[in-house]
Design an enzyme around this catalytic site. Structure first.
Site, PDB file in Angstrom:
ATOM      1  N   ARG A   1       0.854  -1.444  -0.117  1.00  0.00           N
ATOM      2  CA  ARG A   1       0.083   0.027   0.231  1.00  0.00           C
ATOM      3  C   ARG A   1       0.699   1.320   0.096  1.00  0.00           C
ATOM      4  O   ARG A   1       0.361   2.252  -0.066  1.00  0.00           O
ATOM      5  CB  ARG A   1      -0.930  -0.099   1.062  1.00  0.00           C
ATOM      6  CG  ARG A   1      -2.240  -1.021   0.977  1.00  0.00           C
ATOM      7  CD  ARG A   1      -3.162  -0.966   1.993  1.00  0.00           C
ATOM      8  NE  ARG A   1      -2.667  -1.707   3.195  1.00  0.00           N
ATOM      9  CZ  ARG A   1      -3.119  -1.363   4.519  1.00  0.00           C
ATOM     10  NH1 ARG A   1      -3.828  -0.434   4.611  1.00  0.00           N
ATOM     11  NH2 ARG A   1      -2.745  -2.032   5.707  1.00  0.00           N
TER      12      ARG A   1
ATOM     13  N   GLY B   1       4.368 -15.452   6.957  1.00  0.00           N
ATOM     14  CA  GLY B   1       3.473 -15.230   8.047  1.00  0.00           C
ATOM     15  C   GLY B   1       4.772 -14.817   9.250  1.00  0.00           C
ATOM     16  O   GLY B   1       5.987 -15.199   9.029  1.00  0.00           O
ATOM     17  N   THR B   2       4.018 -14.153  10.355  1.00  0.00           N
ATOM     18  CA  THR B   2       5.121 -13.663  11.558  1.00  0.00           C
ATOM     19  C   THR B   2       5.724 -14.703  12.370  1.00  0.00           C
ATOM     20  O   THR B   2       6.924 -14.282  12.450  1.00  0.00           O
ATOM     21  CB  THR B   2       4.184 -12.837  12.270  1.00  0.00           C
ATOM     22  OG1 THR B   2       2.996 -13.611  12.611  1.00  0.00           O
ATOM     23  CG2 THR B   2       3.825 -11.283  11.587  1.00  0.00           C
TER      24      THR B   2
ATOM     25  N   ASP C   1       7.997  -1.825  11.028  1.00  0.00           N
ATOM     26  CA  ASP C   1       7.089  -0.473  10.476  1.00  0.00           C
ATOM     27  C   ASP C   1       6.314  -0.030  11.399  1.00  0.00           C
ATOM     28  O   ASP C   1       5.306   0.762  11.385  1.00  0.00           O
ATOM     29  CB  ASP C   1       6.340  -1.342   9.243  1.00  0.00           C
ATOM     30  CG  ASP C   1       5.278  -2.163   9.947  1.00  0.00           C
ATOM     31  OD1 ASP C   1       5.314  -2.605  11.081  1.00  0.00           O
ATOM     32  OD2 ASP C   1       4.220  -2.795   8.953  1.00  0.00           O
TER      33      ASP C   1
ATOM     34  N   GLU D   1      -6.915 -14.028  15.171  1.00  0.00           N
ATOM     35  CA  GLU D   1      -6.744 -13.026  14.137  1.00  0.00           C
ATOM     36  C   GLU D   1      -7.953 -12.878  13.467  1.00  0.00           C
ATOM     37  O   GLU D   1      -9.027 -13.651  13.569  1.00  0.00           O
ATOM     38  CB  GLU D   1      -5.772 -13.675  12.896  1.00  0.00           C
ATOM     39  CG  GLU D   1      -4.381 -13.830  13.255  1.00  0.00           C
ATOM     40  CD  GLU D   1      -3.634 -12.651  13.435  1.00  0.00           C
ATOM     41  OE1 GLU D   1      -3.832 -11.406  12.774  1.00  0.00           O
ATOM     42  OE2 GLU D   1      -3.345 -12.337  14.664  1.00  0.00           O
TER      43      GLU D   1
ATOM     44  N   ASN E   1       1.590   1.854   6.846  1.00  0.00           N
ATOM     45  CA  ASN E   1       1.019   1.046   5.755  1.00  0.00           C
ATOM     46  C   ASN E   1       0.998   1.948   4.291  1.00  0.00           C
ATOM     47  O   ASN E   1       0.973   1.422   3.224  1.00  0.00           O
ATOM     48  CB  ASN E   1      -0.120   0.450   5.906  1.00  0.00           C
ATOM     49  CG  ASN E   1       0.111  -0.577   7.103  1.00  0.00           C
ATOM     50  OD1 ASN E   1       0.823  -1.476   7.059  1.00  0.00           O
ATOM     51  ND2 ASN E   1      -0.690  -0.525   8.275  1.00  0.00           N
TER      52      ASN E   1
ATOM     53  N   LYS F   1      31.417  22.672   4.758  1.00  0.00           N
ATOM     54  CA  LYS F   1      31.465  20.948   4.302  1.00  0.00           C
ATOM     55  C   LYS F   1      32.648  20.528   5.032  1.00  0.00           C
ATOM     56  O   LYS F   1      33.687  21.070   4.570  1.00  0.00           O
ATOM     57  CB  LYS F   1      30.976  20.737   2.984  1.00  0.00           C
ATOM     58  CG  LYS F   1      31.164  19.105   2.793  1.00  0.00           C
ATOM     59  CD  LYS F   1      31.459  18.968   1.458  1.00  0.00           C
ATOM     60  CE  LYS F   1      33.082  18.624   1.320  1.00  0.00           C
ATOM     61  NZ  LYS F   1      33.508  18.251   0.216  1.00  0.00           N
TER      62      LYS F   1
ATOM     63  N   SER G   1      37.988  40.040   2.008  1.00  0.00           N
ATOM     64  CA  SER G   1      36.622  39.721   1.102  1.00  0.00           C
ATOM     65  C   SER G   1      37.066  39.019  -0.271  1.00  0.00           C
ATOM     66  O   SER G   1      37.958  39.506  -0.957  1.00  0.00           O
ATOM     67  CB  SER G   1      35.950  41.038   1.057  1.00  0.00           C
ATOM     68  OG  SER G   1      35.276  41.245   2.254  1.00  0.00           O
TER      69      SER G   1
END
Ligand code: UD1
Ligand code: MG
Length: 449
Positions: A15, A80-81, A105, A155, A227, A334, A388
């Site tokens: 998504r 799956g988890t 996430d 679930e 998501n 830098k 300068s």
């Protein structure tokens, strides 16, 4: 007791509509998984295993860049988890103590919450699951609690109407003895609506073995998972709000907090003042009493006590400002050290350089550090005065106490205390302008005829 973290990050994140793996999208200038790790760091883990799948090479590279002690294991297929957790088994073989499972996430779990889970473990629970009261339980897994014990997690897809009415939901965070966790995960099957190996099944399996599982709760906001791009933006806002509040709690003045942008690793000392519209990229530390004036952009740099930066300054990676240094408007620094009390106040580029104590760098000075292939160093000694519009063609050294005249193009080293003058000599032509204008006007008059 040793602790291992297992961070699940193999999912694609469909998504997000992105070619990038989801956990590499950033909030606070750090990839999502780095936020989960930062929460887990509070437990001072001895081992960290990241389970990656989609975009494995890119995720591994980012993880190593963050901390090369992170072990990244591959879950080639996302079954799956529980299957994901099982991928960490070899990396943690023989490791004692607890394992804590986090989602890559899910960036906002607080240290206190993980500590509460640890406390529940210390009180004798074999498996501790983090839950939350969901305002809208939607498709979350539901925690079934009976007489104070967590007996199973169901679930959404597999839940009965009565179970779907439960509002205590599964965040996904689990803590257990590492060896037990892998043992339980090994017993999980995939006979369910999704045909996946659910990590959540370890709770019922543990109960069946006479082990005790409990749920610890946290506010729903902590369990926010990302998501979609919209959720990413909302998470960024939540992260910024929290970072600003923490900075102020730590004694930092933010003149207009909602306009200051923090990174996950920004560190600012007490009594520093941050003016409006300042952006901190990754890797910034600001010491006490420093002042970062409006519209400045900083990344990968260190600003010491009482230094002043901006307004409209840019500090890039490797900029190192010593105490009381000043970097003013439209100045870019830098990979350069600006020593104590040195001033670089206007319209200047200092790159790959050292600027000595109390040096004064005039407006429009440029270190010409790049020849198209290589970068070269410029050394500017203490107590120097750089006129300068000086162009310092690197590699070049300006000795202590030396001076360059305005407009000088410095191509040779300048000895200590000397003055370098390298510009076309100016001449005065008293009649020239009058003669020139007369000639031009005559030419114009001739055209009109
Ligand atoms: C999971 C939980 C659910 C919980 C919800 C909270 C299970 C079975 N379900 O559901 O109870 O309410 O999270 O958000 O655990 N992942 C892998 N490999 C895989 C599958 C997932 O690494 O094979 C990772 C994903 O990248 C993600 C996390 O695990 O970071 C959760 O996976 P996801 O597919 O979002 O699980 P849910 O269905 O939301
Ligand atoms: Mg999910």
């Amino acid at each position: 007791m040793p602790v291992s973290l297992i961070v699940l990050a193999a999912g694609q994140g469909t998504r997000m509509q992105s070619d990038r793996p989801k956990v590499l999208h950033e909030i606070g200038a750090a990839p999502l998984f780095a936020h989960a790790l930062a929460s887990g760091r509070a437990l001072e883990p001895d081992h960290v295993v990241l389970v990656a799948g989609h975009g494995f090479a890119a995720v591994e590279k980012a993880a190593k860049a963050l901390d090369d002690e992170i072990v990244v294991v591959e879950q080639a297929e996302q079954n799956g988890t529980a299957h994901a957790v099982a991928q960490a088994r070899d990396a943690l073989a023989g490791v004692g103590g607890d394992a804590v499972v986090l989602y890559g996430d899910t960036p906002f779990i607080r240290a206190e919450t993980l500590e509460a889970m640890q406390a529940a473990r210390a009180e004798g629970a074999d498996v501790v699951v983090l839950g939350f009261e969901a305002a809208d339980p939607g498709r979350y897994g539901r925690l079934v609690v009976e007489n104070g014990a967590l007996t199973r997690i169901v679930e959404f897809k597999d839940a009965s109407p009565a179970e779907r009415a439960i509002t205590l939901c599964n965040s996904g965070v689990v803590a257990a003895d590492a060896a037990l966790l892998f043992d339980l995960v090994g017993a999980v099957g995939n006979d369910n609506a999704a045909g996946e190996y659910y990590l959540t099944d370890i709770v019922a399996i543990a109960n069946a073995r006479g082990l005790r599982a409990v749920a610890v709760s946290c506010p729903e906001a902590e369990t926010l998972g990302i998501n979609t791009r919209a959720e990413l933006a909302a998470a960024e806002a939540q992260f910024q709000a929290r970072a600003r509040a923490e900075a102020m709690d730590d004694g930092v003045t933010l003149v207009a907090p909602e306009t200051v942008v923090f990174a996950l690793d920004t560190v600012i000392g007490r009594d520093a003042v941050i003016e409006p519209n300042v952006v901190f990229g990754p890797g910034v530390t600001i010491e006490t009493g420093a002042q970062i004036r409006a519209f400045s952009h900083l990344e990968g740099c260190h600003v010491s006590r009482d230094a002043v930066v901006g307004p409209f300054a840019r500090l890039r990676p490797g900029a190192e400002l010593a105490e009381g240094a000043k970097v003013g408007n439209f100045v870019e620094i830098k990979n350069a050290e600006i020593a104590e009390g040195a001033k670089v106040n206007h319209l200047t580029y200092i790159g790959d350089a050292f600027v000595g104590q109390n040096a004064n760098i005039g407006a429009g000075t440029i270190t010409c550090n790049y020849d198209g292939v290589f970068k070269h160093h410029t050394h500017i000694g203490a107590n120097t005065f750089i006129g300068s519009d000086t162009m310092l063609v690197a590699p070049v050294t300006i000795g202590d106490g030396a001076m360059t005249a305005t407009g000088t193009v410095v191509t040779k080293n300048v000895p200590e205390g000397a003055m370098a003058v390298g510009r076309a000599r100016m001449e005065i032509k008293p009649e020239l302008w009058a003669r020139t204008i007369a000639r031009l006007r005559a030419a114009k008059a001739a055209q009109k005829k």
